[in-house]
Scaffold this active site. Sequence first.
Site, mmCIF file in Angstrom:
data_model
loop_
_atom_site.group_PDB
_atom_site.id
_atom_site.type_symbol
_atom_site.label_atom_id
_atom_site.label_comp_id
_atom_site.label_asym_id
_atom_site.label_seq_id
_atom_site.Cartn_x
_atom_site.Cartn_y
_atom_site.Cartn_z
ATOM 1 N N PHE A 290 65.814 61.470 -37.669
ATOM 2 C CA PHE A 290 65.546 60.278 -38.493
ATOM 3 C C PHE A 290 65.513 60.599 -39.982
ATOM 4 C CE2 PHE A 290 63.671 59.693 -34.312
ATOM 5 C CZ PHE A 290 64.274 58.507 -33.917
ATOM 6 N N ASN B 188 68.011 52.587 -36.834
ATOM 7 C CA ASN B 188 68.993 52.407 -37.913
ATOM 8 C C ASN B 188 69.424 50.945 -38.016
ATOM 9 O OD1 ASN B 188 68.946 54.967 -38.841
ATOM 10 N ND2 ASN B 188 71.019 55.535 -38.224
ATOM 11 N N LEU C 149 63.636 46.749 -48.448
ATOM 12 C CA LEU C 149 63.781 45.372 -48.933
ATOM 13 C C LEU C 149 64.368 45.382 -50.341
ATOM 14 C CD1 LEU C 149 60.517 43.588 -47.696
ATOM 15 C CD2 LEU C 149 62.848 43.317 -46.829
ATOM 16 N N GLY D 283 70.859 44.816 -53.081
ATOM 17 C CA GLY D 283 71.884 45.610 -53.769
ATOM 18 C C GLY D 283 73.272 45.176 -53.356
ATOM 19 N N GLY E 105 75.518 51.668 -47.238
ATOM 20 C CA GLY E 105 76.646 52.510 -46.855
ATOM 21 C C GLY E 105 76.112 53.807 -46.285
ATOM 22 N N CYS F 223 75.753 57.002 -41.806
ATOM 23 C CA CYS F 223 75.152 56.576 -40.541
ATOM 24 C C CYS F 223 75.004 55.080 -40.322
ATOM 25 C CB CYS F 223 73.827 57.294 -40.353
ATOM 26 S SG CYS F 223 74.120 59.039 -40.011
ATOM 27 N N LYS G 111 78.389 53.430 -39.278
ATOM 28 C CA LYS G 111 78.941 53.881 -37.992
ATOM 29 C C LYS G 111 77.984 53.607 -36.840
ATOM 30 C CE LYS G 111 77.689 58.782 -37.540
ATOM 31 N NZ LYS G 111 76.711 58.655 -36.482
ATOM 32 N N LYS H 172 74.222 56.563 -52.180
ATOM 33 C CA LYS H 172 72.879 56.364 -52.749
ATOM 34 C C LYS H 172 72.631 57.558 -53.666
ATOM 35 C CE LYS H 172 70.116 58.762 -49.287
ATOM 36 N NZ LYS H 172 68.962 58.708 -48.398
HETATM 37 N N1 LIG Z 1 73.628 62.884 -42.188
HETATM 38 C C1 LIG Z 1 72.436 62.421 -41.848
HETATM 39 O O1 LIG Z 1 71.569 62.192 -42.713
HETATM 40 C C2 LIG Z 1 72.074 62.151 -40.430
HETATM 41 C C3 LIG Z 1 72.972 62.383 -39.397
HETATM 42 N N2 LIG Z 1 72.615 62.137 -38.101
HETATM 43 C C4 LIG Z 1 73.560 62.420 -37.020
HETATM 44 O O2 LIG Z 1 73.702 63.844 -36.903
HETATM 45 C C5 LIG Z 1 75.040 64.172 -36.508
HETATM 46 C C6 LIG Z 1 75.629 65.134 -37.512
HETATM 47 O O3 LIG Z 1 75.736 64.469 -38.750
HETATM 48 P P1 LIG Z 1 76.069 65.249 -40.090
HETATM 49 O O4 LIG Z 1 75.299 66.528 -40.109
HETATM 50 O O5 LIG Z 1 75.893 64.285 -41.199
HETATM 51 O O6 LIG Z 1 77.613 65.581 -39.876
HETATM 52 P P2 LIG Z 1 78.527 66.598 -40.714
HETATM 53 O O7 LIG Z 1 79.901 66.087 -40.602
HETATM 54 O O8 LIG Z 1 77.924 66.825 -42.063
HETATM 55 O O9 LIG Z 1 78.389 67.972 -39.922
HETATM 56 C C7 LIG Z 1 78.902 68.195 -38.652
HETATM 57 C C8 LIG Z 1 79.380 69.636 -38.578
HETATM 58 O O10 LIG Z 1 79.709 69.952 -37.224
HETATM 59 C C9 LIG Z 1 80.813 70.842 -37.269
HETATM 60 N N3 LIG Z 1 81.453 70.907 -35.939
HETATM 61 C C10 LIG Z 1 82.344 70.041 -35.377
HETATM 62 N N4 LIG Z 1 82.672 70.461 -34.155
HETATM 63 C C11 LIG Z 1 81.973 71.609 -33.917
HETATM 64 C C12 LIG Z 1 81.877 72.499 -32.816
HETATM 65 N N5 LIG Z 1 82.580 72.296 -31.714
HETATM 66 N N6 LIG Z 1 81.067 73.567 -32.928
HETATM 67 C C13 LIG Z 1 80.339 73.782 -34.062
HETATM 68 N N7 LIG Z 1 80.396 72.969 -35.125
HETATM 69 C C14 LIG Z 1 81.200 71.885 -35.063
HETATM 70 C C15 LIG Z 1 81.682 70.278 -38.365
HETATM 71 O O11 LIG Z 1 82.610 71.230 -38.823
HETATM 72 C C16 LIG Z 1 80.620 69.917 -39.406
HETATM 73 O O12 LIG Z 1 80.370 70.982 -40.296
HETATM 74 C C17 LIG Z 1 75.782 62.837 -36.389
HETATM 75 O O13 LIG Z 1 75.739 62.392 -35.062
HETATM 76 C C18 LIG Z 1 74.956 61.904 -37.275
HETATM 77 O O14 LIG Z 1 75.067 60.564 -36.872
HETATM 78 C C19 LIG Z 1 71.371 61.686 -37.758
HETATM 79 C C20 LIG Z 1 70.428 61.454 -38.739
HETATM 80 C C21 LIG Z 1 70.707 61.644 -40.147
HETATM 81 O O1 LIG Z 2 70.886 58.157 -39.186
HETATM 82 C C1 LIG Z 2 70.955 58.538 -40.337
HETATM 83 O O2 LIG Z 2 71.863 59.213 -40.796
HETATM 84 C C2 LIG Z 2 69.916 58.178 -41.336
HETATM 85 O O3 LIG Z 2 70.322 56.933 -41.966
HETATM 86 C C3 LIG Z 2 69.462 56.486 -43.014
HETATM 87 O O4 LIG Z 2 69.388 57.458 -44.037
HETATM 88 P P1 LIG Z 2 70.512 57.574 -45.171
HETATM 89 O O5 LIG Z 2 71.792 56.985 -44.697
HETATM 90 O O6 LIG Z 2 70.497 58.984 -45.625
HETATM 91 O O7 LIG Z 2 70.005 56.714 -46.424
HETATM 92 P P2 LIG Z 2 69.049 55.464 -46.673
HETATM 93 O O8 LIG Z 2 68.084 55.857 -47.711
HETATM 94 O O9 LIG Z 2 68.513 54.890 -45.433
HETATM 95 O O10 LIG Z 2 70.068 54.438 -47.322
HETATM 96 C C4 LIG Z 2 71.161 53.927 -46.587
HETATM 97 C C5 LIG Z 2 71.872 52.856 -47.399
HETATM 98 O O11 LIG Z 2 71.051 51.694 -47.526
HETATM 99 C C6 LIG Z 2 70.942 51.313 -48.889
HETATM 100 N N1 LIG Z 2 69.604 50.707 -49.087
HETATM 101 C C7 LIG Z 2 68.496 51.337 -48.642
HETATM 102 C C8 LIG Z 2 67.246 50.760 -48.778
HETATM 103 C C9 LIG Z 2 67.129 49.495 -49.379
HETATM 104 O O12 LIG Z 2 66.033 48.897 -49.518
HETATM 105 N N2 LIG Z 2 68.262 48.892 -49.822
HETATM 106 C C10 LIG Z 2 69.497 49.460 -49.696
HETATM 107 O O13 LIG Z 2 70.515 48.852 -50.103
HETATM 108 C C11 LIG Z 2 71.160 52.582 -49.683
HETATM 109 O O14 LIG Z 2 71.608 52.293 -50.980
HETATM 110 C C12 LIG Z 2 72.214 53.269 -48.829
HETATM 111 O O15 LIG Z 2 73.497 52.792 -49.156
HETATM 112 C C13 LIG Z 2 68.038 56.307 -42.447
HETATM 113 O O16 LIG Z 2 67.156 55.953 -43.510
HETATM 114 C C14 LIG Z 2 67.544 57.587 -41.770
HETATM 115 O O17 LIG Z 2 66.287 57.334 -41.154
HETATM 116 C C15 LIG Z 2 68.552 57.996 -40.696
HETATM 117 O O18 LIG Z 2 68.169 59.200 -40.078
#
Ligand SMILES: NC(=O)C1=CN([C@@H]2O[C@H](COP(=O)(O)OP(=O)(O)OC[C@H]3O[C@@H](n4cnc5c(N)ncnc54)[C@H](O)[C@@H]3O)[C@@H](O)[C@H]2O)C=CC1
Ligand SMILES: O=C(O)[C@H]1O[C@H](OP(=O)(O)OP(=O)(O)OC[C@H]2O[C@@H](n3ccc(=O)[nH]c3=O)[C@H](O)[C@@H]2O)[C@H](O)[C@@H](O)[C@@H]1O
Length: 431
Positions: free
Chosen positions: A153, A209, A251, A254, A258, A261, A264, A321
Site C-alpha cells: 500500500f 486503490n 480530496l 486537480g 495518474g 497504479c 491500471k 505527482k
Molecule cells: N509502484 C508502486 O508504488 C506500487 C506498486 N505496486 C505493485 O507492485 C508491482 C511492482 O510494481 P513496480 O515496482 O512499480 O514495478 P516496476 O516496473 O518498477 O518493477 C518491476 C521490476 O520487475 C522486473 N522483472 C520483470 N520480470 C522479472 C522476472 N521474471 N524476474 C525478476 N524480475 C523481473 C522488471 O525488470 C522491473 O525491474 C506491481 O504489481 C504494482 O502494481 C503496489 C503498490 C505500490
Molecule cells: O498501488 C499503488 O501503486 C499505490 O497507489 C497510490 O500511490 P501513488 O500512485 O504512488 O500516489 P498517490 O499519492 O496515491 O497519487 C496518485 C494520483 O492521485 C492524484 N491525487 C492524489 C490525492 C488527491 O487528493 N488528489 C489527487 O489528484 C495524484 O496527483 C496522483 O496523480 C496509493 O496512494 C498507494 O496506497 C498504493 O499503494
Amino acid sequence: MVGKPERQVAVFGAGYIGLVTGACLAELGHRVVVRDIDPDKVALLRSGDVPIYEPGLGDMIVRNKERLTFTLDLEETLRGAEIAYVCVDTPPSASGDADLSRIWSVVKSLEGAAHLKAVVVKSTVPVGTGARVRSALDAAGLAHVGYAANPEFTAEGRAVADFMRPDRIVIGAADEAVAQLIADLHDGVDGPVVVMDVRSAEMVKLASNALLATKISFINEIATLCEKTGADVEEVARAVGLDHRLGPHFLRPGIGWGGSCFPKDSEALRQLASNTGYHLQLLSAVIEVNNLQKRRAIQKLKDELGTLAGMRVALLGLTFKPGTDDMREAPSTVLAGRLLAEGAEVSCWDPMARPGEVEPWVSTTRHATPEEAMAGADAVIVVTEWPQLKEVDWAKAAESMRRPVLFDGRNLLDPAGMRALGYTYMSVGRP
Ligand SMILES: NC(=O)C1=CN([C@@H]2O[C@H](COP(=O)(O)OP(=O)(O)OC[C@H]3O[C@@H](n4cnc5c(N)ncnc54)[C@H](O)[C@@H]3O)[C@@H](O)[C@H]2O)C=CC1
Ligand SMILES: O=C(O)[C@H]1O[C@H](OP(=O)(O)OP(=O)(O)OC[C@H]2O[C@@H](n3ccc(=O)[nH]c3=O)[C@H](O)[C@@H]2O)[C@H](O)[C@@H](O)[C@@H]1O
C-alpha cells in the site's frame, strides 16, 4: 533485529516495490537477495546507484549492504532462501486485464526450490491469482511450500516511510503458520497485521486503490459543479474533510489522477468484474470522470485562447505527482498529446522526470527552469505541484510570456495574487 529470527529472503523484481521491500526487509535484519532480469538495472545497483528516485532508499541500501545484494542470477537468488517475494510488474494487457506473464515467469523459475518455506506475491494481482499460483506450485512438486498474498500500500515518494510505518500489513494465507511466518518477517514494522484468506487480501488491495481514486474523481466532479455555481471547492473539500467519517485525505481536486497504479488497477478491477458478468457502474464513472478531467483542462485553454493552433503552451511538472521520477500514466502525457494534436507547440519543465524519446515528448522542448519554459508562451499549465513552483518569480515570468494565461491544474497558487500580477488565472473549482 529483536525477537524474531532473521530470514533469508529472495525478492523478484528490483523496481519501486521490489527495491523498497528488499531494502526494508534488510533494514529489519533479514538477509535479502534481489533479482531482476534487467542487466542495466542490476549493474547500476551493484555499482551502488539506485535506478529510481525514492527518498531514503539509497541510504537504506548503503546502510544494509552487508545483508542486501542484487543479482541477475537465479541460483544465487534462491540459494538458502526461505521466502520468495514476488514484486514484478503487472501492467495492463491489451484487454485491460492485468498482464500476469511476469508472475508466471517467476513462479516457473521457482520449480526445484523445494527448500522454500513460502512464496509471497506482493505485486497487485486480480482476485484468484493466488489460487492459480498455489495450483502451479502444487503441480511443480512444491505442495509443502506455503503461499501468501501480501499486497503493498506504499505510495511513491514516501514508500520507505510507508513500509516501515504502514496503516496495516495485510496477509492473505490459507495456513496460519505461513501467515505467522510473514507477520514475523515484519517484526519491527510499526503497524497492525491483518490476516485473512488469500482472495480477500487480493481484493483489499484493488478495493483500496479504487476507493482512493473514487474520492478524487468525486471531488473533481464537485469542483466542476463549483465552477458552474460559484462555490469554492477548496473551502468545500476542507469542511467536508472535517467530518471524521469522511476524512480529509484524497480530496485534493486537480487535473486527474495518474501514476503506475490507479489507472491500471482501476481498469483491472473493472475488467475483473466484467469477467464475472458484472458491470461496476460506480468505478466505470470514476474512470470516465478522470479521463474527462484532463481533457477539460485543454478545453478551458482553448476557450480562453480561441484556438490552440500555433500557440505555445508551457507545462510545469511532468511526473504524475511531486516527489517521484515516475512518468507512468502521468496526466502531463495526455495534456501534451492533446496540445500537439490541436497544433500547439509545447515547452515543459520538470525537476525529476525521465520522459524518454517517445511521443509526445519527442515533439516538446524541455527547459531547465519553469521561467525558461514560460518565456514566450501563450499559456502555462501547472500540471504537478512541485514545491519549486512556489519559488518562481511569477511577476517576472508573466512579463516574459506572450500572453499571461495560467491554468493552475493543482490549485497551487493564490488566485487573487496571480490575477494582481496580470495573469488570466484559471484553476480547478475555484472562483
Ligand atoms: N509502484 C508502486 O508504488 C506500487 C506498486 N505496486 C505493485 O507492485 C508491482 C511492482 O510494481 P513496480 O515496482 O512499480 O514495478 P516496476 O516496473 O518498477 O518493477 C518491476 C521490476 O520487475 C522486473 N522483472 C520483470 N520480470 C522479472 C522476472 N521474471 N524476474 C525478476 N524480475 C523481473 C522488471 O525488470 C522491473 O525491474 C506491481 O504489481 C504494482 O502494481 C503496489 C503498490 C505500490
Ligand atoms: O498501488 C499503488 O501503486 C499505490 O497507489 C497510490 O500511490 P501513488 O500512485 O504512488 O500516489 P498517490 O499519492 O496515491 O497519487 C496518485 C494520483 O492521485 C492524484 N491525487 C492524489 C490525492 C488527491 O487528493 N488528489 C489527487 O489528484 C495524484 O496527483 C496522483 O496523480 C496509493 O496512494 C498507494 O496506497 C498504493 O499503494
